[in-house]
Scaffold this motif. Structure first.
Motif, short mmCIF file in Angstrom:
data_model
loop_
_atom_site.label_atom_id
_atom_site.label_comp_id
_atom_site.label_asym_id
_atom_site.label_seq_id
_atom_site.Cartn_x
_atom_site.Cartn_y
_atom_site.Cartn_z
N TRP A 145 -7.33 -4.44 -5.44
CA TRP A 145 -7.77 -3.70 -3.93
C TRP A 145 -8.74 -4.81 -3.55
O TRP A 145 -9.47 -5.15 -4.45
CB TRP A 145 -7.76 -2.34 -3.74
CG TRP A 145 -9.11 -1.82 -4.21
CD1 TRP A 145 -9.81 -1.25 -3.06
CD2 TRP A 145 -9.87 -1.49 -5.30
NE1 TRP A 145 -11.00 -0.77 -3.73
CE2 TRP A 145 -10.98 -0.78 -5.06
CE3 TRP A 145 -9.53 -1.68 -6.83
CZ2 TRP A 145 -11.88 -0.54 -6.00
CZ3 TRP A 145 -10.33 -1.55 -7.55
CH2 TRP A 145 -11.49 -0.86 -7.45
N LEU A 202 -3.88 -6.83 4.68
CA LEU A 202 -2.43 -6.10 4.18
C LEU A 202 -1.65 -7.06 3.65
O LEU A 202 -1.09 -6.67 2.53
CB LEU A 202 -1.77 -5.27 5.43
CG LEU A 202 -0.50 -4.65 5.15
CD1 LEU A 202 -0.66 -3.40 4.25
CD2 LEU A 202 -0.04 -4.12 6.49
N ASP A 203 -1.52 -8.31 4.02
CA ASP A 203 -0.64 -9.27 3.43
C ASP A 203 -0.99 -9.73 2.04
O ASP A 203 -0.26 -9.71 1.11
CB ASP A 203 -0.42 -10.32 4.52
CG ASP A 203 0.56 -10.17 5.66
OD1 ASP A 203 1.28 -9.20 5.66
OD2 ASP A 203 0.33 -10.72 6.56
N ALA A 225 -0.05 1.63 8.35
CA ALA A 225 0.24 1.29 6.90
C ALA A 225 -1.21 1.10 6.10
O ALA A 225 -1.76 1.60 5.20
CB ALA A 225 1.15 0.49 6.54
N ALA A 226 -2.09 0.20 6.91
CA ALA A 226 -3.39 -0.29 6.55
C ALA A 226 -4.33 0.80 6.44
O ALA A 226 -4.89 0.90 5.38
CB ALA A 226 -3.70 -1.53 7.10
N ARG A 242 -1.13 6.66 -2.04
CA ARG A 242 -2.42 6.41 -2.11
C ARG A 242 -3.31 7.63 -2.52
O ARG A 242 -4.48 7.33 -3.13
CB ARG A 242 -2.84 6.21 -0.59
CG ARG A 242 -4.43 6.01 -0.17
CD ARG A 242 -4.89 4.65 -0.84
NE ARG A 242 -6.32 4.55 -0.90
CZ ARG A 242 -7.20 5.29 -1.54
NH1 ARG A 242 -6.72 6.15 -2.50
NH2 ARG A 242 -8.34 5.13 -1.39
N VAL A 259 -6.36 -4.06 8.23
CA VAL A 259 -4.98 -4.63 8.41
C VAL A 259 -5.05 -6.16 8.22
O VAL A 259 -3.95 -6.51 7.71
CB VAL A 259 -4.55 -4.28 9.87
CG1 VAL A 259 -5.45 -5.00 10.86
CG2 VAL A 259 -3.04 -4.50 10.15
N LEU A 280 -3.94 3.37 3.56
CA LEU A 280 -4.36 2.85 2.26
C LEU A 280 -5.88 2.73 2.29
O LEU A 280 -6.56 2.57 1.33
CB LEU A 280 -3.71 1.38 1.91
CG LEU A 280 -2.28 1.33 1.73
CD1 LEU A 280 -1.89 -0.15 1.35
CD2 LEU A 280 -2.00 1.87 0.56
N LEU A 292 5.85 -0.42 2.78
CA LEU A 292 4.84 -1.26 3.28
C LEU A 292 5.41 -2.79 3.74
O LEU A 292 5.06 -3.48 4.71
CB LEU A 292 3.79 -1.53 2.44
CG LEU A 292 2.70 -0.36 2.14
CD1 LEU A 292 2.07 -0.49 0.53
CD2 LEU A 292 1.72 -0.39 3.15
N PHE A 314 -3.02 -7.77 0.34
CA PHE A 314 -2.56 -6.79 -0.87
C PHE A 314 -1.31 -6.66 -1.55
O PHE A 314 -1.10 -6.52 -2.55
CB PHE A 314 -2.95 -5.30 0.01
CG PHE A 314 -2.78 -3.98 -0.85
CD1 PHE A 314 -3.60 -3.64 -1.78
CD2 PHE A 314 -1.51 -3.55 -0.59
CE1 PHE A 314 -3.38 -2.58 -2.38
CE2 PHE A 314 -1.28 -2.30 -1.29
CZ PHE A 314 -2.24 -1.80 -2.36
N ARG A 353 2.00 -1.68 11.16
CA ARG A 353 1.27 -2.39 9.89
C ARG A 353 -0.30 -1.61 9.89
O ARG A 353 -0.62 -1.43 9.08
CB ARG A 353 1.03 -3.99 10.55
CG ARG A 353 2.20 -4.84 9.88
CD ARG A 353 2.14 -5.98 10.28
NE ARG A 353 0.98 -6.91 9.88
CZ ARG A 353 0.76 -7.30 8.85
NH1 ARG A 353 1.84 -7.30 8.04
NH2 ARG A 353 -0.41 -8.06 8.49
N ARG A 354 -0.84 -1.42 11.48
CA ARG A 354 -2.01 -0.76 11.46
C ARG A 354 -2.04 0.68 10.86
O ARG A 354 -3.23 0.89 10.24
CB ARG A 354 -2.42 -0.39 13.01
CG ARG A 354 -2.88 -1.72 13.74
CD ARG A 354 -3.62 -1.47 15.13
NE ARG A 354 -2.66 -0.61 15.89
CZ ARG A 354 -1.82 -0.99 16.91
NH1 ARG A 354 -1.43 -2.18 16.80
NH2 ARG A 354 -0.87 -0.09 17.43
#
Length: 227
Positions: A128, A114-115, A103-104, A77, A111, A107, A91, A117, A100-101
């Protein structure tokens, strides 16, 4: 568009933050930040992205693999393009809610996207969630060397190369190569001009193209809405 070299995705920066303690992952944060800088990333952005991820998922401090994942994602990032594949793999492996929280947040995206993305990044390295808000513009490169840019004259020509996210520019008789994606832009001089073996392509067949301003030392990467 922006009027200096940089990424449109960094228009909204992370809050300033110091480097977190990474000892539970067996890492020295200062060494990690220096490695990010050597890989072309921003240590300041790395610290901010990592802090955001750890704020969203503080339990990562007690989860070595999860913390290593956040470090890799934060490095990508912050502009370390070489970490792209590793970060994307991490990811995709972040399946529980906490990871997941984190990771999002690392970036800088919500969240719930995220999927999307990850799905879009599989065939569109420049996507993005805010790209449409910027009319498809992704980054500006080059710039006048007299104010910290790379080029002494405006670019004369820009072409696509075969490698994903790669372009070549002719500037004042010299060729430069740009390697980039949504978070990263690395511009380097070329010793030799590109050849047909490099897969030259002038047309934006996939919607990705270059934009030049008259008399400007900048070149912009832009993705058409159809991409």
């Amino acid at each position: 568009m922006i009027n200096r070299p940089g990424m449109l995705s960094n228009r909204t920066p992370f809050p300033p933050a110091g480097l977190p303690d990474l000892s539970s992952a067996g890492l020295d944060a200062t060494v990690a930040a220096a490695s990010v800088e050597r890989a072309g990333g921003s240590p300041t952005l790395f610290a901010g992205a990592l802090a955001a991820g750890l704020t969203a998922h503080p339990a990562a401090h007690d989860d070595r693999e999860g913390l290593l994942g956040l470090v890799a994602i934060a490095a990508w990032r912050s502009g370390a393009l070489a970490l792209r594949d590793d970060a994307l793999a991490r990811l995709r492996g972040a399946t529980d809610a906490g990871r997941r929280r984190g990771a999002a947040a690392t970036l800088g995206i919500a969240v719930h996207v995220l999927d999307e993305f990850l799905r879009r990044q599989s065939d569109d390295r420049f996507w993005w969630p805010e790209r449409d808000d910027n009319r498809g513009y992704v980054l500006a490169t080059g710039g006048f060397s007299g104010v910290g840019g790379a080029w002494i004259r405006p670019p004369e020509r820009g072409i696509r190369l075969a490698a994903d996210g790669a372009f070549a520019f002719l500037v004042a008789g010299d060729w430069w190569r740009l390697d980039c994606d949504v978070w990263s832009a690395q511009l380097t001089p070329l010793r030799d001009p590109p050849t047909p073996a490099d897969g030259l392509a002038d047309g934006p067949a996939d919607g990705v193209g270059l934009v030049f301003g008259e008399g400007s030392h900048l070149a912009w990467v832009r993705v058409q809405d159809s991409a």
